[in-house]
Design a protein around this motif. Sequence first.
Motif, PDB file in Angstrom:
ATOM      1  N   ALA A 388       0.950  -1.226  -0.045  1.00 33.71           N
ATOM      2  CA  ALA A 388       0.141  -0.072   0.200  1.00 33.71           C
ATOM      3  C   ALA A 388       0.796   1.299   0.030  1.00 33.71           C
ATOM      4  N   VAL A 389       0.178   2.188  -0.285  1.00 35.81           N
ATOM      5  CA  VAL A 389       1.004   3.817  -0.276  1.00 35.81           C
ATOM      6  C   VAL A 389       0.163   4.722   0.993  1.00 35.81           C
ATOM      7  N   ASP A 390       0.879   5.330   1.658  1.00 35.48           N
ATOM      8  CA  ASP A 390       0.577   6.196   2.488  1.00 35.48           C
ATOM      9  C   ASP A 390      -0.518   5.551   3.438  1.00 35.48           C
ATOM     10  N   ARG A 391       0.013   4.462   3.903  1.00 30.96           N
ATOM     11  CA  ARG A 391      -1.032   3.587   5.139  1.00 30.96           C
ATOM     12  C   ARG A 391      -0.830   4.250   6.166  1.00 30.96           C
ATOM     13  N   ASP A 392      -2.106   4.253   7.138  1.00 33.23           N
ATOM     14  CA  ASP A 392      -1.861   4.764   8.344  1.00 33.23           C
ATOM     15  C   ASP A 392      -1.318   3.408   9.208  1.00 33.23           C
ATOM     16  N   GLU A 393      -0.811   3.722  10.319  1.00 34.07           N
ATOM     17  CA  GLU A 393      -0.347   2.599  11.055  1.00 34.07           C
ATOM     18  C   GLU A 393      -1.287   1.770  11.603  1.00 34.07           C
ATOM     19  N   GLY A 394      -2.431   2.045  11.977  1.00 38.91           N
ATOM     20  CA  GLY A 394      -3.431   1.046  12.236  1.00 38.91           C
ATOM     21  C   GLY A 394      -3.773   0.510  11.330  1.00 38.91           C
ATOM     22  N   GLY A 395      -3.428   0.606   9.946  1.00 39.44           N
ATOM     23  CA  GLY A 395      -4.147  -0.245   8.694  1.00 39.44           C
ATOM     24  C   GLY A 395      -3.150  -1.493   8.447  1.00 39.44           C
ATOM     25  N   ASP A 396      -1.995  -1.457   9.258  1.00 41.54           N
ATOM     26  CA  ASP A 396      -0.973  -2.761   8.888  1.00 41.54           C
ATOM     27  C   ASP A 396      -1.607  -4.018   8.964  1.00 41.54           C
ATOM     28  N   VAL A 397      -1.215  -4.901   8.470  1.00 41.75           N
ATOM     29  CA  VAL A 397      -1.806  -6.535   8.406  1.00 41.75           C
ATOM     30  C   VAL A 397      -1.049  -7.213   9.622  1.00 41.75           C
ATOM     31  N   SER A 398      -1.810  -7.858  10.570  1.00 44.25           N
ATOM     32  CA  SER A 398      -0.766  -8.442  11.439  1.00 44.25           C
ATOM     33  C   SER A 398      -0.167  -9.581  10.766  1.00 44.25           C
ATOM     34  N   PRO A 399       1.125  -9.759  11.098  1.00 48.18           N
ATOM     35  CA  PRO A 399       1.882 -10.753  10.764  1.00 48.18           C
ATOM     36  C   PRO A 399       1.378 -12.109  11.001  1.00 48.18           C
ATOM     37  N   GLU A 400       0.611 -12.298  12.139  1.00 49.50           N
ATOM     38  CA  GLU A 400      -0.006 -13.489  12.408  1.00 49.50           C
ATOM     39  C   GLU A 400      -1.357 -14.062  11.806  1.00 49.50           C
ATOM     40  N   SER A 401      -1.591 -12.958  11.005  1.00 50.16           N
ATOM     41  CA  SER A 401      -2.876 -13.159  10.265  1.00 50.16           C
ATOM     42  C   SER A 401      -2.815 -14.645   9.277  1.00 50.16           C
ATOM     43  N   GLU A 402      -3.932 -15.310   9.121  1.00 49.42           N
ATOM     44  CA  GLU A 402      -3.975 -16.555   8.265  1.00 49.42           C
ATOM     45  C   GLU A 402      -3.669 -16.290   6.989  1.00 49.42           C
ATOM     46  N   TYR A 403      -3.808 -15.147   6.539  1.00 48.24           N
ATOM     47  CA  TYR A 403      -3.628 -14.776   4.978  1.00 48.24           C
ATOM     48  C   TYR A 403      -2.264 -13.956   4.882  1.00 48.24           C
ATOM     49  N   SER A 404      -1.415 -14.330   4.024  1.00 46.37           N
ATOM     50  CA  SER A 404      -0.041 -13.684   3.899  1.00 46.37           C
ATOM     51  C   SER A 404      -0.124 -13.714   2.298  1.00 46.37           C
ATOM     52  N   TYR A 405      -0.306 -12.911   1.427  1.00 51.03           N
ATOM     53  CA  TYR A 405      -0.460 -12.928   0.181  1.00 51.03           C
ATOM     54  C   TYR A 405      -0.152 -11.665  -0.437  1.00 51.03           C
ATOM     55  N   ALA A 406      -0.031 -11.592  -1.761  1.00 52.97           N
ATOM     56  CA  ALA A 406       0.127 -10.052  -2.462  1.00 52.97           C
ATOM     57  C   ALA A 406      -0.744 -10.415  -3.950  1.00 52.97           C
ATOM     58  N   LEU A 407      -1.567  -9.442  -3.810  1.00 55.55           N
ATOM     59  CA  LEU A 407      -2.499  -9.361  -5.282  1.00 55.55           C
ATOM     60  C   LEU A 407      -2.268  -8.227  -5.937  1.00 55.55           C
ATOM     61  N   TYR A 408      -2.205  -8.289  -7.186  1.00 50.53           N
ATOM     62  CA  TYR A 408      -1.818  -7.164  -8.261  1.00 50.53           C
ATOM     63  C   TYR A 408      -3.133  -6.815  -8.888  1.00 50.53           C
ATOM     64  N   ARG A 409      -3.065  -5.639  -9.577  1.00 45.53           N
ATOM     65  CA  ARG A 409      -4.318  -5.224 -10.291  1.00 45.53           C
ATOM     66  C   ARG A 409      -4.611  -6.061 -11.323  1.00 45.53           C
ATOM     67  N   ASP A 410      -3.594  -6.897 -11.994  1.00 46.35           N
ATOM     68  CA  ASP A 410      -4.083  -7.599 -13.290  1.00 46.35           C
ATOM     69  C   ASP A 410      -4.554  -8.982 -12.953  1.00 46.35           C
ATOM     70  N   GLY A 411      -4.749  -9.234 -11.233  1.00 48.62           N
ATOM     71  CA  GLY A 411      -5.233 -10.503 -10.965  1.00 48.62           C
ATOM     72  C   GLY A 411      -4.209 -11.405 -10.366  1.00 48.62           C
ATOM     73  N   LEU A 412      -2.851 -11.265 -10.832  1.00 50.55           N
ATOM     74  CA  LEU A 412      -2.109 -12.223 -10.385  1.00 50.55           C
ATOM     75  C   LEU A 412      -1.677 -12.226  -8.953  1.00 50.55           C
ATOM     76  N   ALA A 413      -1.575 -13.101  -8.137  1.00 52.45           N
ATOM     77  CA  ALA A 413      -1.320 -13.235  -6.646  1.00 52.45           C
ATOM     78  C   ALA A 413      -0.272 -14.289  -6.320  1.00 52.45           C
ATOM     79  N   LEU A 414       0.485 -14.141  -5.259  1.00 51.21           N
ATOM     80  CA  LEU A 414       1.109 -14.817  -4.729  1.00 51.21           C
ATOM     81  C   LEU A 414       0.746 -15.287  -3.357  1.00 51.21           C
ATOM     82  N   LEU A 415       0.493 -16.461  -3.185  1.00 52.56           N
ATOM     83  CA  LEU A 415      -0.161 -16.882  -1.762  1.00 52.56           C
ATOM     84  C   LEU A 415       1.184 -17.135  -0.800  1.00 52.56           C
ATOM     85  N   GLY A 416       1.323 -16.606   0.301  1.00 56.93           N
ATOM     86  CA  GLY A 416       2.494 -16.960   0.985  1.00 56.93           C
ATOM     87  C   GLY A 416       2.132 -17.795   1.823  1.00 56.93           C
ATOM     88  N   SER A 417       0.986 -18.368   2.399  1.00 55.53           N
ATOM     89  CA  SER A 417       0.530 -19.212   3.527  1.00 55.53           C
ATOM     90  C   SER A 417      -0.265 -20.159   2.803  1.00 55.53           C
TER      91      SER A 417
END
Length: 438
Positions: A388-417
């Motif tokens: 993300a850009v210009d994200r507030d500190e409260g918007g950070d995703v917890s590293p303990e979340s069950e979802y760890s991934y990156a998704l791009y505007r063209d639809g490609l994603a890398l699932l990290g968990s």
Amino acid sequence: MSDVLTSSAVWRVENSVGITGHTRHRHNPSPISVGFNAPGMCKTLTFGPTALAASIARTATLRDAPPEMLARWGYSALTEVEWLIEDGSTFMLTQHINSLADAERTAFAGRVGAGVTDLLMNALGYTWRDNAACLSSSLAPHADFIYGDGAVTDYGVVLAEARGSFAANVSAAAISGQAKRKYSKQVKPHLAAESAHGKVIHGYSIAFGSRPGSAGAVLHAAETRISKLRGKRSPPTEPTPRLSPESTPTSLALATHRANFSLMDAPSIVTWIDWVRAGGERPDADSPVSFLEIPYAGRIFLACMESIWPFHDHPYWLDDLWHDPRWWPHFPRRRLLRRSGDGFAGWFVMEEKSAERFLNALSTIIRGGRENMPAALGLPRVEHAGFAVDRDEGGDVSPESEYSYALYRDGLALLGSPPPRRIVGHRTWSPEEGLRSN
């Protein structure tokens, strides 16, 4: 007995890197395309290891090499960024960077610079991409990448040069100088040039650097300046839009998805894309490609089974094995980007609707013949995630979340968990019939 390097804290937490410098460079005429306004530059860029590794792999595969080669080109990306970047919200290289040979450290810095550039360009709204080698067949220096969509829709494309440096002399001034020099030498000479995907009407030079042993990173963005009107002159009339919001030049969409399906280990689809783009011998139309429908983070993603599951006529067997703990260590073995310390490898997949629209469009071209290929394709965009850009500190995703991934505007994603739920379906793509449910 020699010492063995260990990682005390593998990188898991998102980093926020500030844009420490932003310069605009004059160009005549300005704007190059009347009516174009570049998106505003952000103040911070936030990303984690999955997003950075995914963008390193995305930029490395923008080549016309065999898809099987490209699918393995980024195998070590996630391992590299996890072991060579410290865990924590501030970017810092680990001590292991000092164990690399100078050439490998330089190469790693270049890969990270390309990855950061790709993240920033996506966050600014640019979706479709290609290697800028398509600008010229000569050896003249040119920027690294071409991007389209977002603010540049209907006007042309933009150039992006990437630079990364991990050296003892890294400073804000040094990185700023690199970005400006690269802009002058490899971006500015190509502005207003015609490319295979449209006219180049804007350019960026992104330089990223960090000093080993010191916390923090430097990120400078140089871009084309768009002059403001002076006096009482009437503002230029904006051109009438030629493309719908979901349209993109076919050539740029094909280049993007060639890289995407290479990462997804779908060589048969890449072979068809190459036939549509460049001709040659027509591939076998009787060879379907199987996909799994995987629920993850509130979406359905398609994962290609072409290279890892030989029993295409019996995909339902996979459902019984999905949560078998004996299966996972073997299942991702040939997938890209193995994570440190667990049995799951990062898995490149595509958001279902994005994959469906493109694959059906590709089948339409195959049926009609490449000589009747449309100038533009109507393809969806999705909201990016994992950076993300210009994200507030409260918007950070917890590293303990069950979802760890990156998704791009063209639809490609890398699932990290690993996906936490079972397979919900199976789909098959036929070159002439499109994507269908089983």
